[in-house]
Design a protein around this motif. Structure first.
Motif, mmCIF file in Angstrom:
data_model
loop_
_atom_site.group_PDB
_atom_site.id
_atom_site.type_symbol
_atom_site.label_atom_id
_atom_site.label_comp_id
_atom_site.label_asym_id
_atom_site.label_seq_id
_atom_site.Cartn_x
_atom_site.Cartn_y
_atom_site.Cartn_z
ATOM 1 N N THR A 153 0.791 -1.223 0.000
ATOM 2 C CA THR A 153 0.000 0.000 0.000
ATOM 3 C C THR A 153 0.831 1.286 0.000
ATOM 4 O O THR A 153 2.019 1.268 0.325
ATOM 5 C CB THR A 153 -0.987 -0.029 1.199
ATOM 6 N N THR A 154 0.160 2.397 -0.360
ATOM 7 C CA THR A 154 0.835 3.693 -0.475
ATOM 8 C C THR A 154 1.583 4.054 0.812
ATOM 9 O O THR A 154 2.758 4.439 0.772
ATOM 10 C CB THR A 154 -0.218 4.804 -0.737
ATOM 11 N N THR A 155 0.906 3.906 1.957
ATOM 12 C CA THR A 155 1.510 4.280 3.237
ATOM 13 C C THR A 155 2.780 3.475 3.492
ATOM 14 O O THR A 155 3.812 4.029 3.904
ATOM 15 C CB THR A 155 0.492 4.026 4.378
ATOM 16 N N ASN A 212 5.590 4.626 1.240
ATOM 17 C CA ASN A 212 6.160 5.896 1.719
ATOM 18 C C ASN A 212 7.165 5.641 2.848
ATOM 19 O O ASN A 212 8.233 6.250 2.895
ATOM 20 C CB ASN A 212 5.057 6.826 2.245
ATOM 21 N N ASP A 242 7.882 -2.547 -4.542
ATOM 22 C CA ASP A 242 6.789 -1.592 -4.371
ATOM 23 C C ASP A 242 5.610 -2.053 -5.243
ATOM 24 O O ASP A 242 5.493 -1.684 -6.407
ATOM 25 C CB ASP A 242 7.318 -0.211 -4.808
ATOM 26 N N ASN A 246 2.523 -1.362 -4.765
ATOM 27 C CA ASN A 246 1.506 -0.305 -4.904
ATOM 28 C C ASN A 246 1.594 0.405 -6.252
ATOM 29 O O ASN A 246 0.575 0.736 -6.851
ATOM 30 C CB ASN A 246 1.648 0.715 -3.775
ATOM 31 N N ASP A 247 2.830 0.661 -6.706
ATOM 32 C CA ASP A 247 2.962 1.470 -7.921
ATOM 33 C C ASP A 247 2.956 0.660 -9.210
ATOM 34 O O ASP A 247 3.114 1.241 -10.297
ATOM 35 C CB ASP A 247 4.199 2.370 -7.814
ATOM 36 N N HIS A 260 -2.193 -0.060 -8.736
ATOM 37 C CA HIS A 260 -2.782 1.225 -8.305
ATOM 38 C C HIS A 260 -3.854 1.761 -9.259
ATOM 39 O O HIS A 260 -4.780 2.429 -8.823
ATOM 40 C CB HIS A 260 -1.706 2.278 -8.043
ATOM 41 N N ASN A 319 -6.372 1.014 -6.158
ATOM 42 C CA ASN A 319 -6.489 2.298 -5.462
ATOM 43 C C ASN A 319 -7.703 3.075 -5.959
ATOM 44 O O ASN A 319 -8.392 3.723 -5.175
ATOM 45 C CB ASN A 319 -5.221 3.131 -5.677
ATOM 46 N N GLY A 370 -5.171 11.578 -4.822
ATOM 47 C CA GLY A 370 -4.352 10.526 -5.429
ATOM 48 C C GLY A 370 -5.311 9.534 -6.072
ATOM 49 O O GLY A 370 -6.510 9.813 -6.205
#
Ligand code: ADE
Length: 409
Positions: free
Chosen positions: A142-144, A147, A164, A166-167, A172, A176, A207
């Motif tokens: 996930t994004t969090t 990060n 990663d 998420n990306d 995403h 997302n 986002g």
């Protein structure tokens, strides 16, 4: 109870067509044989199917929840009884239990970490550093969590390669946006039974998650306001047809507000003081700090449960604020998580990335890696197959044309 969990898992499995294709390969090739996988994810039906898939790929798997309110107890029960899975999760678990469960997963000395939000990785890098030598890497959903990984990488604190997820495009662009869009509305509607049409709804953050929520709220007839700190995203929201303004102004006229930013105090107590009386607040970001719930709880003069999962707070000026699921991610705490087909693609990326890691870990550095493009493509191809769709392909002449920079008009 077990029957209900079994049915939920079976229903999810029936609709997870990408995972079904990967399962055939995993059963034949056992690419994860000999690896111990420790996971902290939202333990519900789709996640159950994913954990079984990893086991079928040859891995030894242990799993805990990545959020105290997101587990489905029926599913946990069935995973243990019907699938012999080591699962540590309970809906409503205390903070202490939450960390106990993460540590139980880590006690297996995992080689691969599959994380959602970054807590497993953080504990390994702080309290359980003795485990580092066993770990070949992992992936984050996930994004969090991503990060947090990027911050660790920047400070040169990351001790193993992390992918990663998420990306990845097949994550995403769908999870997302359409996943959060649908499941957030599901959570809010289930918790409140309130009509969305005609309401003014503020979405904090534009986002992919915020975009999905704003799009679906608009589809249900809400008047949507978007708040942002990024000027580019703010312009995007405006040109997508939404009103854009600061949070404090937005809350004055809003019937509901939802946060989806990954940042803390997006709705502060000061913001709540000037909010419209009776506003309904919820959060769809990973952590429960996007809404300043601690100050809300401390400073309110009265609070009571207004409905299952909805708390009413009376502020000193007499106005009322409703908060869904303690400000924890509303789509899982009050809803059923993302739709099955969406999690199918996200978990497919995670499964194939775990396979990639198992095969390539000796070549990787202590960095945050993008998911290889061929994995994104494989998941897209399998999704199209599942959907029964076919697409065009370029002819030789067209491929030559795209390589040719000399041809004029
Ligand atoms: N189901 C399992 N994991 C999820 C996630 N990260 N978001 C929404 N639904 C989920």
């Amino acid at each position: 109870m077990t029957d209900s969990g079994r049915m939920k898992i079976e229903w999810a499995r029936t609709h997870m067509l990408v995972s079904a294709e990967i399962r055939k390969k995993f059963l034949k090739e056992k690419p994860l044989k000999g690896f111990r996988i420790g996971m902290a994810l939202h333990v519900e039906a789709k996640t159950g199917v994913f954990s079984i898939l990893l086991k079928e790929g040859g891995a030894q798997v242990k799993m805990s929840s990545c959020n105290p309110l997101s587990s489905d107890d029926d599913v946990v029960d069935s995973l243990k009884k019907d699938h012999g899975m080591d699962v540590y999760a309970r809906k409503g678990e205390s903070n202490q239990e939450y960390y106990e469960y993460l540590n139980k997963v880590l006690d297996m000395k995992p080689n691969i970490i599959i994380d959602d939000g970054g807590d497993l990785v953080r504990i390994v890098h702080t309290e359980r550093r003795d485990l580092l030598s066993e770990i070949i890497g992992g992936n984050e959903e996930t994004t969090t969590g991503v990060n947090r990984l990027r911050a660790m990488e920047k400070q040169r604190k990351l001790e193993f390669p992390m992918f990663d997820v998420n990306d990845a495009d097949m994550k995403h662009l769908f999870d997302n946006r359409y996943g959060t869009g649908q499941s957030t509305l599901d959570g809010i509607m289930h918790a409140t039974n309130i009509l969305i049409g005609g309401k003014t709804v503020t979405v904090g953050g534009y986002g992919f998650c915020g975009k999905g929520i704003a799009m679906r709220m608009k589809g249900m007839g809400a008047n949507v306001i978007v708040t942002e700190v990024d000027p580019v995203k703010a312009v995007e929201a405006y040109m997508d047809g939404f009103r854009v303004m600061p949070m404090r102004e937005a809350l004055k006229v809003s019937d509901m507000a939802v946060t989806a930013t990954g940042m803390k105090n997006v709705i502060s107590y000061e913001d709540m003081k000037s909010a419209k009386n009776g506003i309904i607040l919820s959060n769809s970001g990973h952590f429960n700090n996007e809404i300043e719930t601690s100050a809300l709880s401390e400073k309110s003069v009265e609070k009571h449960m207004a409905r299952d999962n909805v708390m009413s707070y009376r502020l000193p000026d007499g106005s009322e604020v409703f908060l869904i699921s303690e400000g924890r991610l509303v789509n899982l705490a009050s809803g059923q998580g993302h739709p099955v087909e969406i999690m199918d693609m996200s978990f497919a990326i995670q499964a194939l990335t775990a396979e990639y890691l198992a095969k390539n870990h000796s070549k990787l550095e202590k960095k945050v890696y993008k998911v290889p493009a061929e994995i994104d493509r494989e998941v897209a191809v399998l999704e199209l197959k599942g959907l029964g769709l076919s697409i065009d392909s370029l002819s030789k002449e067209q491929i030559d044309y795209s390589d040719d920079w000399q041809e004029g008009t």
